[in-house]
Design an enzyme around this catalytic site. Structure first.
Site, PDB file in Angstrom:
ATOM      1  N   CYS A  42      55.107  28.244  69.290  1.00 49.60           N
ATOM      2  CA  CYS A  42      55.796  28.002  68.031  1.00 49.60           C
ATOM      3  C   CYS A  42      55.510  26.575  67.595  1.00 49.60           C
ATOM      4  CB  CYS A  42      57.311  28.194  68.180  1.00 49.60           C
ATOM      5  SG  CYS A  42      57.808  29.865  68.655  1.00 49.60           S
ATOM      6  N   GLY A 102      52.026  29.698  65.202  1.00 47.95           N
ATOM      7  CA  GLY A 102      52.844  30.890  65.044  1.00 47.95           C
ATOM      8  C   GLY A 102      52.686  31.483  63.661  1.00 47.95           C
ATOM      9  N   ASN A 120      60.527  25.216  70.402  1.00 47.37           N
ATOM     10  CA  ASN A 120      59.201  25.630  70.854  1.00 47.37           C
ATOM     11  C   ASN A 120      59.217  25.633  72.368  1.00 47.37           C
ATOM     12  OD1 ASN A 120      56.457  26.039  71.343  1.00 47.37           O
ATOM     13  ND2 ASN A 120      55.962  23.873  71.076  1.00 47.37           N
ATOM     14  N   GLY A 121      58.910  26.760  72.967  1.00 43.78           N
ATOM     15  CA  GLY A 121      58.903  26.862  74.420  1.00 43.78           C
ATOM     16  C   GLY A 121      59.575  28.130  74.883  1.00 43.78           C
ATOM     17  N   TYR A 127      42.984  25.258  74.137  1.00 40.74           N
ATOM     18  CA  TYR A 127      43.016  26.252  73.055  1.00 40.74           C
ATOM     19  C   TYR A 127      44.083  26.023  72.002  1.00 40.74           C
ATOM     20  CZ  TYR A 127      43.659  30.812  70.774  1.00 40.74           C
ATOM     21  OH  TYR A 127      43.812  31.804  69.862  1.00 40.74           O
TER      22      TYR A 127
END
Length: 489
Positions: free
Chosen positions: A23, A49, A124-125, A270
């Protein structure tokens, strides 16, 4: 929902052989138009996202919220939507689901009304003890409105016995395990925090052109700052809590000495955008260096180096430079397949890779090709791309991967298949090569990856990064996962 707004889960007939981003979060403090700037930041973080997006703002009197399923440009495509989000403070979130289904109720930022006023949070996570905490919270009478682990933060803050917002917030984060980069907004302050190991990225920036000198930005990556003309200040440290209010910026370290850096190494491979700078390292240059290490470790004689776009491009450039073999764009990627109007029939499922990639026969025909990709997940995409390159006339196809074999699942915010579905977990490199149909297959070593990131090698006693997807060395307890394993026995 129409076919033109299908989520990435609903389009998995095309991209179910990829790791999916986690995210992205953005926070803005005291500018005249927080919503517009937040939307710009979310656009820049779209790669993190693509399922949903949301913004919450505060105008000094009340909070305003807009959330929706789809890309940022779809959720905030109407100027009237931004106009409905007045205020100089705001937070935003791009979602790719690692927990919870794709429904509007799971779209962040999450918002709640507390005795101290409104409070919104974006995460985020992934929390590794969310289910255990949720069971405890439900027993205490908490009613969950979503199925995302992020809602745990809201309830922990709600039941905290501390009197002020910051103490409640710290009380909450001390109870959770897992990886998190958080932005939160109350009527008085913007809060940002990273977990004690700093697994997920979070940075602080400043808006130099704002009429208010006390104008700040928090975001997942520096590319978000660039999109809104903000200056990078610094990375938020592992375990650090940043409070931004009308008095400026202050820092709290609630975890004392129980912090160290185990940043997600796959961000460099990535996930992060190539133009971002993370922990003082250019992501683009890091990927080029990974490619150079790959060339040193598993070189093979060939005529041309070809990246699998887009993530394989920087590594392929580094490989080509280190090996003195020409770099060519032998595969061209379509950037519009995510909005296909074609019904996903069985025939289209089989053609999914060809919808996304096309070979450039002019630079492949009659050549020995080195294909560079960032990773192998299930292996189905790699197999089809190798077949495409051979069909374009390649005499040899040598596949080189700019990361070690991915043998383990991620529990810290990256959507990965179960271990038994990861090709490298169930097959040797020789077996993988035969299954994919390449003439040879090589991966960069863990030490090579660390060298590319300016470390001598991986310190097995004290790893510098979280590399659990390669090594199985999980730095944060997997409480919920372990409980499920016990129950299944």
């Amino acid at each position: 929902m129409t076919l033109s707004s299908l989520s990435s889960h609903e389009l998995d007939f095309i991209d179910d052989d990829e790791f999916h981003e986690e995210c992205g979060v953005v926070g803005i403090w005291t500018t005249q138009d927080a919503a517009s700037l937040t939307a710009l930041g979310l656009h820049a973080l779209q790669h993190r996202g693509q399922e949903a997006s949301g913004i919450v703002t505060y105008d000094g009197n009340q909070f305003h919220t807009h959330r929706g399923l789809g890309l940022v440009g779809e959720v905030f495509d109407d100027p009237r939507v931004i106009a409905s989000l007045p205020g100089g403070m705001g937070i935003g979130h791009n979602r790719y689901a690692t927990t919870g289904e794709t429904q509007l109720r799971n779209v962040q930022p999450l918002y709640g009304d507390f005795e101290f006023g409104g409070f919104a949070v974006a995460h985020n996570g992934n929390l590794t003890n969310a289910q255990l905490l949720k069971q405890s919270l439900v027993r205490r009478g908490c009613l969950f409105q979503s199925s995302t682990d992020s809602e745990v933060f809201i309830h922990l803050i709600a039941i905290s016995l501390y009197s002020n917002v910051i103490d409640r917030f710290i009380d909450a984060i001390k109870q959770v395990q897992g990886a998190y980069s958080l932005v939160a907004l109350s009527k008085d302050m913007l809060i940002a925090a990273r977990d004690p190991l700093g697994v997920r990225p979070l940075i602080l920036g400043k808006l130099p052109y704002s009429q208010d000198e006390n104008s700040w930005v928090v975001a997942s990556e520096t590319c978000a700052l660039s999109s809104m003309g903000a200056d990078f200040v610094r990375d938020i440290e592992p375990g650090e809590v940043i409070i931004i209010d009308h008095d400026g910026v202050r820092s709290i370290h609630p975890f004392a000495d129980n912090t160290s850096s185990r940043f997600c190494i796959f961000e460099y491979v990535y996930f992060a955008r190539p133009d971002s700078v993370i922990e003082n390292k250019s992501v683009y240059m890091a990927r080029k260096k990974i490619g150079a290490e790959l060339a040193k470790e598993s070189h093979v004689e060939a005529d041309v180096v070809v990246p699998v776009p887009d993530s394989g491009v920087p590594a392929a450039i580094g490989y080509a430079e280190a090996s003195n073999i020409p770099f060519e764009l032998g595969i061209i990627r379509s950037h519009y397949i995510g909005r296909t109007f074609i019904e996903p029939t069985d025939q289209i499922r089989n053609l999914g890779v060809k919808l996304k990639h096309a070979t450039n026969r002019a630079v492949i025909n009659g050549k020995r090709v080195i294909l560079i990709d960032d990773s192998i997940v299930r292996g189905t995409t790699s197999k089809k791309i190798v077949e495409m390159v051979r069909a374009a006339g390649a005499t040899e196809v040598h596949l080189r991967i700019a990361s070690p074999p991915t043998q383990h699942s991620c529990f810290y915010g990256i959507d990965t298949p179960a271990e038994e579905k990861l090709l490298a977990h169930t097959h040797s490199i020789d077996e993988m090569c035969k299954l994919i149909g390449a003439d040879s297959l090589g991966f960069v070593s863990a030490d090579g990856l660390y060298r590319a990131l300016q470390e001598d090698k991986r310190n097995n006693q004290n790893p510098q990064y979280c590399d659990a997807c390669f090594t199985g060395d999980y730095p944060i307890p997997l409480t919920d996962h372990d409980m499920q394993l016990v129950k299944s026995k």
